[in-house]
Write a protein that holds these residues in place. Structure first.
Motif, mmCIF file in Angstrom:
data_model
loop_
_atom_site.group_PDB
_atom_site.id
_atom_site.type_symbol
_atom_site.label_atom_id
_atom_site.label_comp_id
_atom_site.label_asym_id
_atom_site.label_seq_id
_atom_site.Cartn_x
_atom_site.Cartn_y
_atom_site.Cartn_z
ATOM 1 N N SER A 182 55.385 2.862 73.588
ATOM 2 C CA SER A 182 55.396 2.460 72.183
ATOM 3 C C SER A 182 55.732 0.983 72.010
ATOM 4 N N THR A 183 56.684 0.511 72.791
ATOM 5 C CA THR A 183 57.169 -0.857 72.656
ATOM 6 C C THR A 183 56.229 -1.882 73.289
ATOM 7 N N TYR A 184 55.733 -1.580 74.474
ATOM 8 C CA TYR A 184 54.980 -2.587 75.227
ATOM 9 C C TYR A 184 53.469 -2.364 75.260
ATOM 10 N N TYR A 185 53.024 -1.146 75.000
ATOM 11 C CA TYR A 185 51.590 -0.837 75.080
ATOM 12 C C TYR A 185 51.118 0.016 73.899
ATOM 13 N N PRO A 186 51.309 -0.451 72.654
ATOM 14 C CA PRO A 186 50.904 0.376 71.517
ATOM 15 C C PRO A 186 49.389 0.532 71.384
ATOM 16 N N MET A 187 48.621 -0.368 71.923
ATOM 17 C CA MET A 187 47.163 -0.298 71.962
ATOM 18 C C MET A 187 46.526 -0.222 70.564
ATOM 19 N N GLY A 188 47.258 -0.618 69.537
ATOM 20 C CA GLY A 188 46.705 -0.629 68.180
ATOM 21 C C GLY A 188 46.522 0.748 67.574
ATOM 22 N N LEU A 189 47.051 1.785 68.206
ATOM 23 C CA LEU A 189 46.934 3.147 67.685
ATOM 24 C C LEU A 189 48.170 3.493 66.873
ATOM 25 N N SER A 190 47.993 4.357 65.857
ATOM 26 C CA SER A 190 49.133 4.702 65.016
ATOM 27 C C SER A 190 48.946 6.081 64.397
ATOM 28 N N PHE A 191 50.049 6.787 64.230
ATOM 29 C CA PHE A 191 50.032 8.064 63.530
ATOM 30 C C PHE A 191 50.064 7.845 62.019
ATOM 31 N N GLY A 192 50.593 6.706 61.599
ATOM 32 C CA GLY A 192 50.858 6.456 60.186
ATOM 33 C C GLY A 192 52.341 6.671 59.942
ATOM 34 N N PRO A 193 53.034 5.662 59.433
ATOM 35 C CA PRO A 193 54.498 5.679 59.415
ATOM 36 C C PRO A 193 55.140 6.783 58.583
ATOM 37 N N VAL A 194 54.591 7.110 57.429
ATOM 38 C CA VAL A 194 55.296 8.031 56.541
ATOM 39 C C VAL A 194 55.363 9.441 57.124
ATOM 40 N N TRP A 195 54.224 10.050 57.410
ATOM 41 C CA TRP A 195 54.275 11.432 57.880
ATOM 42 C C TRP A 195 54.788 11.527 59.298
#
Length: 149
Positions: free
Chosen positions: A22-35
């Motif tokens: 998560s810290t060093y290799y997020p790769m631009g992917l996301s779950f979306g912060p709220v849910w």
């Protein structure tokens, strides 16, 4: 190497991998912060609650919670009526919850890998011991209560 044979050490290792991803290799992917934060928090809370409920049952029966130590009682009460491994299930929920909260999308495969490691390194041996020690009780319990959920 005896320390590696404790489930919390395995959980910490898997959490460290997820955090690093998560810290060093997020790769631009996301779950979306709220849910992700909400669901992650719920999973972590549920995991901790399961662990607490299990520890209370061990305490009531005055038996050890440490894997591979000789048990003095066969715990089937409380949360153990619903799952044979509430502490390990709790560990898996904490891992899943923190992966969500840290937005560590690429770490999702760690969850089934963690479950596999825990089954191979701990659960199978514990169940073998219980099967040998508490034959009839274990046979009945194993038929009634599932390993995970």
């Amino acid at each position: 190497m005896k320390q590696i044979e404790l489930p919390p050490v395995w959980l910490a290792a898997f959490l460290a991998i997820a955090w690093a991803q998560s810290t060093y290799y997020p790769m631009g992917l996301s779950f979306g912060p709220v849910w992700a934060d909400l669901l992650g928090g719920i999973l972590v809370g549920a995991g901790l609650l399961l662990m607490l409920l299990a520890v209370v049952e061990f305490y009531k029966r005055k038996t050890t919670i440490i894997p591979r130590r000789e048990s003095s009682a066969f715990v089937q009460s409380g949360i153990y009526r619903r799952t044979r491994n509430p502490i390990y299930l709790g560990d898996a929920l904490v891992l899943a919850g923190l992966i969500l909260r840290w937005d560590a999308v690429l770490s999702l495969p760690l969850i089934p890998i963690f479950i596999w490691v825990i089954e191979k390194r701990f659960i199978q041996g514990e169940e073998k011991h219980l099967r040998r020690t508490y034959r009839v009780q274990w046979a009945t319990y194993e038929r009634k209560v599932r390993r995970w959920l």
